[in-house]
Design a protein around this motif. Structure first.
Motif, PDB file in Angstrom:
ATOM      1  N   SER A 172       0.838  -1.207   0.000  1.00 16.66           N
ATOM      2  CA  SER A 172       0.000   0.000   0.000  1.00 16.66           C
ATOM      3  C   SER A 172       0.864   1.245   0.000  1.00 16.66           C
ATOM      4  CB  SER A 172      -0.924  -0.003   1.217  1.00 16.66           C
ATOM      5  OG  SER A 172      -1.600   1.230   1.345  1.00 16.66           O
ATOM      6  N   ARG A 173       1.977   1.196   0.706  1.00 14.37           N
ATOM      7  CA  ARG A 173       2.895   2.340   0.710  1.00 14.37           C
ATOM      8  C   ARG A 173       3.447   2.599  -0.690  1.00 14.37           C
ATOM      9  NH1 ARG A 173       7.687   2.120   4.701  1.00 14.37           N
ATOM     10  NH2 ARG A 173       8.223   3.939   3.421  1.00 14.37           N
ATOM     11  N   ILE A 174       3.773   1.550  -1.422  1.00 16.53           N
ATOM     12  CA  ILE A 174       4.276   1.728  -2.788  1.00 16.53           C
ATOM     13  C   ILE A 174       3.226   2.426  -3.641  1.00 16.53           C
ATOM     14  CG2 ILE A 174       4.919   0.517  -4.907  1.00 16.53           C
ATOM     15  CD1 ILE A 174       6.353  -1.551  -3.186  1.00 16.53           C
ATOM     16  N   GLU A 175       1.980   1.988  -3.522  1.00 17.99           N
ATOM     17  CA  GLU A 175       0.907   2.610  -4.297  1.00 17.99           C
ATOM     18  C   GLU A 175       0.769   4.091  -3.956  1.00 17.99           C
ATOM     19  OE1 GLU A 175      -1.935  -1.354  -4.848  1.00 17.99           O
ATOM     20  OE2 GLU A 175      -2.496   0.203  -3.412  1.00 17.99           O
ATOM     21  N   ALA A 176       0.850   4.413  -2.666  1.00 21.50           N
ATOM     22  CA  ALA A 176       0.711   5.814  -2.249  1.00 21.50           C
ATOM     23  C   ALA A 176       1.905   6.646  -2.704  1.00 21.50           C
ATOM     24  CB  ALA A 176       0.544   5.886  -0.735  1.00 21.50           C
ATOM     25  N   MET A 177       3.107   6.078  -2.616  1.00 20.46           N
ATOM     26  CA  MET A 177       4.296   6.824  -3.056  1.00 20.46           C
ATOM     27  C   MET A 177       4.292   7.035  -4.566  1.00 20.46           C
ATOM     28  SD  MET A 177       7.490   5.709  -0.607  1.00 20.46           S
ATOM     29  CE  MET A 177       7.212   3.943  -0.562  1.00 20.46           C
ATOM     30  N   HIS A 178       3.653   6.140  -5.296  1.00 19.96           N
ATOM     31  CA  HIS A 178       3.482   6.340  -6.734  1.00 19.96           C
ATOM     32  C   HIS A 178       2.765   7.668  -6.981  1.00 19.96           C
ATOM     33  CE1 HIS A 178       1.027   5.063 -10.522  1.00 19.96           C
ATOM     34  NE2 HIS A 178       1.997   5.885 -10.848  1.00 19.96           N
ATOM     35  N   HIS A 179       1.695   7.929  -6.253  1.00 16.87           N
ATOM     36  CA  HIS A 179       0.953   9.182  -6.416  1.00 16.87           C
ATOM     37  C   HIS A 179       1.805  10.383  -5.997  1.00 16.87           C
ATOM     38  CE1 HIS A 179      -2.791   7.218  -7.491  1.00 16.87           C
ATOM     39  NE2 HIS A 179      -2.632   6.386  -6.474  1.00 16.87           N
ATOM     40  N   THR A 193       4.496  17.685  -4.655  1.00 15.46           N
ATOM     41  CA  THR A 193       4.876  16.894  -3.482  1.00 15.46           C
ATOM     42  C   THR A 193       6.277  16.305  -3.628  1.00 15.46           C
ATOM     43  OG1 THR A 193       3.770  14.941  -4.416  1.00 15.46           O
ATOM     44  CG2 THR A 193       2.489  16.293  -2.881  1.00 15.46           C
ATOM     45  N   SER A 194       6.642  15.950  -4.861  1.00 14.80           N
ATOM     46  CA  SER A 194       7.942  15.299  -5.069  1.00 14.80           C
ATOM     47  C   SER A 194       9.053  16.298  -5.365  1.00 14.80           C
ATOM     48  CB  SER A 194       7.847  14.299  -6.221  1.00 14.80           C
ATOM     49  OG  SER A 194       7.555  14.962  -7.441  1.00 14.80           O
ATOM     50  N   LEU A 195       8.723  17.598  -5.409  1.00 18.63           N
ATOM     51  CA  LEU A 195       9.699  18.658  -5.698  1.00 18.63           C
ATOM     52  C   LEU A 195      10.459  18.371  -6.992  1.00 18.63           C
ATOM     53  CD1 LEU A 195      11.160  19.461  -2.142  1.00 18.63           C
ATOM     54  CD2 LEU A 195       9.092  20.331  -3.234  1.00 18.63           C
ATOM     55  N   VAL A 199       6.351   6.908   9.181  1.00 24.29           N
ATOM     56  CA  VAL A 199       5.781   7.128   7.852  1.00 24.29           C
ATOM     57  C   VAL A 199       4.804   8.291   7.889  1.00 24.29           C
ATOM     58  CG1 VAL A 199       4.408   6.090   5.999  1.00 24.29           C
ATOM     59  CG2 VAL A 199       6.068   4.696   7.249  1.00 24.29           C
ATOM     60  N   ASP A 200       5.006   9.235   7.001  1.00 31.59           N
ATOM     61  CA  ASP A 200       4.117  10.388   6.882  1.00 31.59           C
ATOM     62  C   ASP A 200       2.769   9.922   6.338  1.00 31.59           C
ATOM     63  OD1 ASP A 200       3.060  12.965   6.519  1.00 31.59           O
ATOM     64  OD2 ASP A 200       3.883  13.091   4.495  1.00 31.59           O
ATOM     65  N   SER A 201       1.700  10.171   7.071  1.00 31.56           N
ATOM     66  CA  SER A 201       0.381   9.669   6.683  1.00 31.56           C
ATOM     67  C   SER A 201      -0.114  10.297   5.379  1.00 31.56           C
ATOM     68  CB  SER A 201      -0.632   9.922   7.800  1.00 31.56           C
ATOM     69  OG  SER A 201      -0.707  11.309   8.101  1.00 31.56           O
ATOM     70  N   ALA A 202       0.322  11.505   5.080  1.00 32.69           N
ATOM     71  CA  ALA A 202      -0.151  12.195   3.873  1.00 32.69           C
ATOM     72  C   ALA A 202       0.466  11.628   2.598  1.00 32.69           C
ATOM     73  CB  ALA A 202       0.138  13.684   3.969  1.00 32.69           C
ATOM     74  N   THR A 203       1.715  11.177   2.674  1.00 36.51           N
ATOM     75  CA  THR A 203       2.433  10.744   1.459  1.00 36.51           C
ATOM     76  C   THR A 203       2.882   9.285   1.488  1.00 36.51           C
ATOM     77  OG1 THR A 203       4.581  11.406   2.364  1.00 36.51           O
ATOM     78  CG2 THR A 203       3.324  13.088   1.149  1.00 36.51           C
ATOM     79  N   SER A 228       9.566  12.937   3.916  1.00 34.01           N
ATOM     80  CA  SER A 228      10.826  12.965   3.188  1.00 34.01           C
ATOM     81  C   SER A 228      11.731  14.109   3.610  1.00 34.01           C
ATOM     82  CB  SER A 228      10.567  13.056   1.679  1.00 34.01           C
ATOM     83  OG  SER A 228       9.886  14.262   1.378  1.00 34.01           O
ATOM     84  N   GLY A 229      11.138  15.182   4.174  1.00 28.94           N
ATOM     85  CA  GLY A 229      11.955  16.320   4.585  1.00 28.94           C
ATOM     86  C   GLY A 229      12.746  16.868   3.410  1.00 28.94           C
ATOM     87  N   PRO A 230      14.053  17.067   3.583  1.00 24.93           N
ATOM     88  CA  PRO A 230      14.862  17.639   2.495  1.00 24.93           C
ATOM     89  C   PRO A 230      15.281  16.626   1.436  1.00 24.93           C
ATOM     90  CG  PRO A 230      16.229  17.280   4.418  1.00 24.93           C
ATOM     91  CD  PRO A 230      14.833  16.889   4.825  1.00 24.93           C
ATOM     92  N   TYR A 231      14.756  15.401   1.520  1.00 22.34           N
ATOM     93  CA  TYR A 231      15.209  14.333   0.619  1.00 22.34           C
ATOM     94  C   TYR A 231      14.023  13.713  -0.142  1.00 22.34           C
ATOM     95  CZ  TYR A 231      18.604  14.699   4.446  1.00 22.34           C
ATOM     96  OH  TYR A 231      19.466  15.170   5.408  1.00 22.34           O
TER      97      TYR A 231
END
Length: 861
Positions: free
Chosen positions: A345-352, A359-361, A692-696, A710-713
């Motif tokens: 599920s985390r992979i799916e969310a990080m895809h977005h 969000t991904s800068l 884990v950040d709940s938003a991303t 992710s902060g600065p990364y």
């Protein structure tokens, strides 16, 4: 029957003990069982250890040089904090001023307390010895304190000696009580020594900076290490007689990195050393640490602590297992780990997250007539004005794009990331033709730079040309431009390789002269040539890869010496050590030469000392940034270092969430059956939702950040997708006994050994399949169940590979929506392949997955 056997065992033990006691002189005292004998004798100076013997193969083996000396450190005032200046073997003061992250921690590490020169050392032997039952109590009285030590053999672990030591002080001042020197080991008789997380080696290292800052060999000085970077709570010395001697503090003696509601990671409660104050090899503890708050005492105050000596037939790794699992309950407490969100599920969310430029800068810049894309990097880079850009895991980029078929990734990300890669490599003739000229792009200055200076590293050529281009070519094998670029890089690696198989650490961009000549390139630089051989099929690249690997095995693995890849930490050993293990494993897969597999296993076991196994995780409730968390949710146990040791980021920040080593550890477990590896893989991967950040669904990098995302990364999300996929694929292959297997690509640059997938069909129960990711195709509400998706090459079947993350069976309903794979599609048949059962076709299946188990479902369209 069990009771009778236990009674007989106790009877035999009692007879043996009686015989031992009968053979003792009256002035001797002794602890003994069927495995271990420890005796003291009275001398003019007091009670000294007469001998320590261990049962081995039916005979008693003497261990070390007997001692029994006690040491108390005392200082009337706060100990001096003036640091000692050390120079590298090049004559330059270490570390150079540009390494500002290391300045203060190196200074603290070279103060008198750390170097074990602070205070007055009072050495003595006890004057009195009393025996009561199975406990011997020694007492000593001097001008500073009355010291009492209770010694007994552990009933559960017969080669362990448990000691409770107490000192009642007589005058005000600072005190530190050392564990007694049980025995010493002559340096010529030492086979290995380690304080896990700081150093390991097979010989005394005369170069103090290499030993202390880089953990390359055994320090000559009796330095005292902080527990904040001790990965497993022990100091261990092995003898050439194959005896491993360790001292292990009792759980709870070291600092708790998060007390109640705040970060206490940097507190220093105990000191750990491989030597005693006299610089003799003897695993030692110091409590409290001289000069730290608890060490300031007034007359009548008491110091009390407990620890154990472990004397094992075998080597250091046996004692690491013992300390981690038996004393600090690492295996047992793995059962606490449970998910709030599944890894898939985390992979799916990080895809977005990654397809949203905000969000991904994500940035697109013009450079040399091309549009290049990269994510903002807001960490430290020399010359950056908050304009640095970077891409991290090209294998994960192409893997996710192919698995999802997402046009946004294919149109808006991959072409610009590819252009970034093309301009990152120097193509014009000259010394650096073929090299990656820097891993970061500075948009304002329109130039590529390295992390911490204007130089070029051969390992960066391996990373940012060979690995990245190689991973893209697995997905685009006919890309002629990339094939040419790969050969250009491979030929430069050949040109730069020395006659002995090694490489320089770096070259100055202006002068082209070697830099960092005080350290050796003890990193998997040779891996770039493995990539070249696999893609280009030229034998010369394989021969050079073997030559480089042979050098690294001899000079690195066999000696326990490694170098890191993080320039901002001046290359303190880091996750590149795990990468070395995977590189050697991949070389074995090509050559089938056993030496490479053996070296891979040895390296992976050394890398276990980069994983915390303490403190013991509990269900105690704590407050973390205003949110209630149980202790196990935020525990460091199971997490690995970015870099540990004296100079590493773990000194301040604790471990990291990038568990790139998890898949490797599963693979090595499959080869060896070594359960510490599989337990570490699972402890690092599972139940880490507090970070884990709940938003991303992006995890924080450093433990200290908790769940700040992710902060600065922002580019770390790609690495997270990469390591999670690698871990899950390794688990699927392990649990299915190779019935679920996919070809692995190349390792990712820099952060560890996880590898790419999806570039070629794998097999599920011998059916050729492609890895896919279609949200909603298979749905599970249980966050402790993972679902890997695949589709047959014929496209007539889809597969759900279900993994249980828990140590107990889980029941769940698997919902199936075939419209996500093909509009209007319905299930013609459903087969549970793990047990070869035919199920009724439908849109839902009730499933039960065993503890840490697997179920594989095939759905015919």
């Amino acid at each position: 029957m069990k009771i009778e056997k236990e009674m007989m065992k106790r009877f035999v033990f009692a007879i043996a003990l009686a015989l031992v006691w009968a053979g003792c002189r009256k002035e001797d005292v002794q602890l003994a069982n069927a495995e271990l004998k420890l005796s003291w004798e009275k001398s003019g100076e007091g009670w000294k250890v007469k001998d320590l013997q261990l049962q081995a193969g039916g005979a008693w083996k003497n261990v070390g040089v007997p001692s029994g000396q006690y040491t108390l450190l005392f200082s009337e005032g706060k100990p001096d904090s003036t640091a000692t200046i050390f120079k590298a073997n090049t004559g330059v003061q270490f570390p150079e001023k540009v390494y500002h992250y290391q300045q203060d921690i190196w200074e603290a590490a070279t103060e008198p307390v750390s170097l074990n020169t602070a205070g007055k050392a009072i050495a003595f032997f006890p004057q009195e010895a009393k025996t009561a039952g199975n406990v011997i109590t020694f007492t000593s009285d001097n001008d500073q304190a009355t010291v009492t030590a209770e010694w007994k053999l552990d009933e559960k672990y017969p080669t362990d000696i448990v000691v409770k030591q107490t000192a009642v002080v007589k005058k005000a001042g600072y005190y530190s009580l050392s564990s007694p020197t049980l025995v010493t080991v002559d340096e010529k008789d030492m086979a290995w020594a380690t304080v896990p997380g700081y150093f390991q080696g097979d010989a005394i290292q005369k170069d103090f900076v290499l030993a202390y800052a880089y953990g390359q060999g055994v320090p000559e000085l009796p330095v005292i290490y902080r527990e904040r970077c001790v990965s497993t709570m022990a100091a261990i010395v092995d003898t050439k007689e194959q005896v491993s001697l360790a001292v292990i503090p009792a759980p709870g003696l070291g600092r708790d990195p998060w007390e109640e509601d705040h970060n206490t990671h940097e507190e220093w409660h105990i000191g750990i050393s491989h030597k005693n104050r006299d610089a003799a090899l003897a695993p030692s503890l110091y409590f409290p640490v001289l000069g730290e708050k608890p060490s300031l005492l007034k007359a009548g105050d008491t110091i009390a602590f407990e620890f154990r000596y472990s004397i094992q037939n075998g080597n250091w790794y046996k004692n690491v297992n013992h300390a981690a699992n038996d004393i600090y309950q690492f295996k047992k407490t793995l059962a606490l780990r449970t998910n709030r969100q599944s890894l898939t599920s985390r992979i799916e969310a990080m895809h977005h997250y990654l397809i949203d430029p905000k969000t991904s800068l994500w940035n697109i810049e013009s450079y040399q007539g091309l549009k290049i894309g990269g994510q903002s990097y807001l960490g430290g880079v020399v010359g950056s004005q908050k304009d640095a850009m970077k891409n991290s895991d090209y294998g994960a980029m192409w893997m996710l794009a192919h698995a999802t078929g997402d046009p946004l990734l294919k149109k808006n990300v991959l072409p610009y990331a590819l252009n970034f890669k093309l301009v990152q490599q120097q193509t014009k003739p000259g010394f650096f033709q073929g090299a990656a000229i820097g891993q970061y792009y500075l948009a304002k200055r329109k130039m590529f730079v390295e992390e911490w200076g204007e130089f070029v590293e051969p390992v960066s050529l391996t990373y940012y040309t060979m690995l990245d281009v190689g991973n893209i070519l697995l997905f685009e094998p006919d890309n002629k431009a990339l094939l040419e670029r790969l050969r250009l890089g491979a030929d430069l690696l050949l040109k730069w390789q020395k006659e002995d198989g090694s490489w320089e650490v770096a070259y100055d961009q202006q002068t082209q002269k070697p830099l960092f000549t005080d350290i050796k390139d003890l990193r998997p630089t040779f891996y770039g040539l493995i990539v070249a051989y696999r893609i280009l099929k030229d034998e010369k690249y394989l021969q050079a890869a073997e030559k480089g690997a042979d050098w690294l095995v001899k000079n690195g693995v066999d000696k326990g010496q490694f170098l890191g890849v993080c320039g901002d930490a001046r290359y303190a050993p880091d996750f590149a050590t795990a990468q070395t293990a995977q590189a050697l494993l991949d070389l074995y897969d090509i050559t089938k030469k056993q030496v490479y597999q053996d070296a891979a296993i040895a390296t992976a076991r050394i890398y276990t000392t980069s994983i915390y196994t303490h403190p013991i995780p509990t269900q105690q409730e704590k407050l973390v940034n205003g949110q209630k968390r149980q202790d196990w949710e935020i525990t460091q146990a199971g997490l690995g270092f970015e870099h540990g040791g004296i100079m590493g980021s773990a000194q301040r920040n604790g471990p990291i969430q990038l568990a790139s080593h998890a898949g490797l550890f599963v693979r090595i477990f499959k080869l060896t059956g070594d359960s510490l590896l599989i337990d570490m893989a699972r402890a690092g991967a599972l139940g880490r939702d507090a970070f884990v950040d709940s938003a991303t669904s992006v995890a924080s990098y450093y433990w200290r950040a908790m769940n700040k995302g992710s902060g600065p990364y922002p580019h770390h999300a790609w690495w997270q997708i990469g390591w999670i996929t690698d871990y899950l694929m390794a688990e699927a292959q392990l649990r299915s006994n190779d019935n679920v297997i996919f070809p692995r690509g190349f390792v990712t640059p820099k952060v560890g050994p996880h590898q790419s997938y999806g570039f070629a069909p794998g097999k599920i129960y011998n059916d050729p399949v492609n890895l896919i990711l279609r949200e909603g195709l298979f749905q599970l509400d249980d966050p402790n169940l993972e679902c890997i998706m695949a589709q047959s090459v014929s496209k007539q079947r889809v597969y759900a590979v279900i993994l249980n993350d828990r140590n107990e069976p889980h029941q769940q309903t698997l919902r199936i929506d075939l419209s996500r794979i093909k509009p209007g599609a319905r299930a013609k048949a459903i087969t549970e392949l793990t047990e070869n059962k035919t199920l009724s076709p439908g849109v839902a299946v009730d499933i039960t997955v065993p503890r840490y188990g697997i179920k594989v479902y095939a759905v015919d369209l």
